[in-house]
Design an enzyme around this catalytic site. Sequence first.
Site, PDB file in Angstrom:
ATOM      1  N   ASP A   1       0.832  -1.195   0.000  1.00 25.44           N
ATOM      2  CA  ASP A   1       0.000   0.000   0.000  1.00 25.44           C
ATOM      3  C   ASP A   1       0.873   1.254   0.000  1.00 25.44           C
ATOM      4  O   ASP A   1       0.362   2.374  -0.071  1.00 25.44           O
ATOM      5  CB  ASP A   1      -1.004   0.005   1.152  1.00 25.44           C
ATOM      6  CG  ASP A   1      -0.362  -0.080   2.524  1.00 25.44           C
ATOM      7  OD1 ASP A   1       0.882  -0.113   2.616  1.00 25.44           O
ATOM      8  OD2 ASP A   1      -1.111  -0.125   3.526  1.00 25.44           O
ATOM      9  N   SER A   2       2.190   1.066   0.009  1.00 25.91           N
ATOM     10  CA  SER A   2       3.126   2.166  -0.228  1.00 25.91           C
ATOM     11  C   SER A   2       2.885   2.803  -1.588  1.00 25.91           C
ATOM     12  O   SER A   2       3.351   3.915  -1.849  1.00 25.91           O
ATOM     13  CB  SER A   2       4.575   1.657  -0.154  1.00 25.91           C
ATOM     14  OG  SER A   2       4.753   0.500  -0.957  1.00 25.91           O
TER      15      SER A   2
ATOM     16  N   ASP B   1      -0.761  -6.169   0.173  1.00 22.89           N
ATOM     17  CA  ASP B   1      -1.173  -5.554   1.433  1.00 22.89           C
ATOM     18  C   ASP B   1      -2.686  -5.439   1.541  1.00 22.89           C
ATOM     19  O   ASP B   1      -3.362  -5.063   0.566  1.00 22.89           O
ATOM     20  CB  ASP B   1      -0.585  -4.148   1.548  1.00 22.89           C
ATOM     21  CG  ASP B   1       0.797  -4.129   2.159  1.00 22.89           C
ATOM     22  OD1 ASP B   1       1.180  -5.109   2.807  1.00 22.89           O
ATOM     23  OD2 ASP B   1       1.502  -3.112   1.976  1.00 22.89           O
TER      24      ASP B   1
ATOM     25  N   LYS C   1      -0.658  -9.429   3.289  1.00 17.94           N
ATOM     26  CA  LYS C   1       0.082  -8.915   4.443  1.00 17.94           C
ATOM     27  C   LYS C   1      -0.815  -7.957   5.205  1.00 17.94           C
ATOM     28  O   LYS C   1      -1.560  -7.170   4.597  1.00 17.94           O
ATOM     29  CB  LYS C   1       1.359  -8.194   4.007  1.00 17.94           C
ATOM     30  CG  LYS C   1       2.181  -7.631   5.202  1.00 17.94           C
ATOM     31  CD  LYS C   1       3.545  -7.148   4.766  1.00 17.94           C
ATOM     32  CE  LYS C   1       3.511  -5.850   3.988  1.00 17.94           C
ATOM     33  NZ  LYS C   1       3.017  -4.707   4.817  1.00 17.94           N
TER      34      LYS C   1
ATOM     35  N   GLU D   1      -0.946  -5.429   9.002  1.00 15.09           N
ATOM     36  CA  GLU D   1      -0.166  -4.804  10.058  1.00 15.09           C
ATOM     37  C   GLU D   1      -0.794  -5.082  11.417  1.00 15.09           C
ATOM     38  O   GLU D   1      -2.008  -5.181  11.551  1.00 15.09           O
ATOM     39  CB  GLU D   1      -0.086  -3.294   9.825  1.00 15.09           C
ATOM     40  CG  GLU D   1       0.604  -2.908   8.524  1.00 15.09           C
ATOM     41  CD  GLU D   1       0.656  -1.408   8.292  1.00 15.09           C
ATOM     42  OE1 GLU D   1       1.151  -1.002   7.222  1.00 15.09           O
ATOM     43  OE2 GLU D   1       0.205  -0.636   9.179  1.00 15.09           O
TER      44      GLU D   1
ATOM     45  N   GLU E   1       9.767  -3.684  10.515  1.00 15.09           N
ATOM     46  CA  GLU E   1      10.111  -2.390   9.920  1.00 15.09           C
ATOM     47  C   GLU E   1      10.573  -1.396  10.978  1.00 15.09           C
ATOM     48  O   GLU E   1       9.922  -1.217  12.006  1.00 15.09           O
ATOM     49  CB  GLU E   1       8.917  -1.808   9.162  1.00 15.09           C
ATOM     50  CG  GLU E   1       9.236  -0.468   8.516  1.00 15.09           C
ATOM     51  CD  GLU E   1       8.182   0.020   7.546  1.00 15.09           C
ATOM     52  OE1 GLU E   1       8.354   1.123   6.995  1.00 15.09           O
ATOM     53  OE2 GLU E   1       7.182  -0.696   7.335  1.00 15.09           O
TER      54      GLU E   1
END
Length: 289
Positions: free
Chosen positions: A46-47, A85, A115, A117, A184
């Site tokens: 999602d970057s 993501d 993925k 978070e 990270e």
Amino acid sequence: MARTVTVRTLANMKRAGEKIAMLTAYDYPTAKLLSEAGVHVLLVGDSLGMVVQGQPTTVPVTLDHMVYHASLVSRGAEGAMVVADLPFLTYQVSAEEALRSAGRLMQEGGAHGVKLEGGREMAKTVRRLVDAGIPVMGHIGLTPQSVHTFGGFTVQGKTADRALEMMEDALALEEAGAFSIVLEAVPAEVAAEITHRLSIPTIGIGAGPDCDGQVLVFHDFIGYTSGYIPKHNKRYADLASVIRDAARQYIEEVAQGVFPGEEQTVHLQDGELRLFQSMVARHGGGPRE
């Protein structure tokens, strides 16, 4: 790439002490080039909100955005594992919503895994996805979707208490069935200890050299962006300068009439040219006003 990378491949690489190389990708040609080079995992991050869309954070990225970009990458990936993501608020509300979101990324986006978070608070959600047959990669430390809570993109786990909490998060994700965890912006010593404790691979970004693998954002890695360079990033090329120089040369050649040249030009054959000229002559008249 000689082999197709799977969850089992990554587990075997950790056991054998082989390092895992992961890069982000957001489109077909990038995915194709990186997989041909031998990159093991392509992360549709999602970057993309920041490096493709120009957003200040990853928060505005939607599930539709992620499905679209995952579909591009999955078509270009040849042997690499594709992980996508789950964007902000597509998995935090409930495990069932997370399942629907992850299902779209795999069915419509062609991803091989997802993925998400978060640490212990996401363990039940991870278990729900894994039980449904969806491979899940965890992500702890600096979790960009929580940037407003952190007050910026800052290193996490800098105190002993917080470092221990992070280790407990990692162990909870492993217990829930995650096949890998991204660490990270974590002190190297903390990342090394977590990597040692886990039986699943860790992928570091700004977490030191002792993780089982590394990941970088493609645009940072290739020098496609300008301005601020994150401390953890290493630029392996300067694509931004190449593009600017090429564009300046193009502008100059267009202005001077050098481009297009004879090698870029197509002509009518003599017979067709004469016929065309006679037809134009019969047509008569000048330019329309």
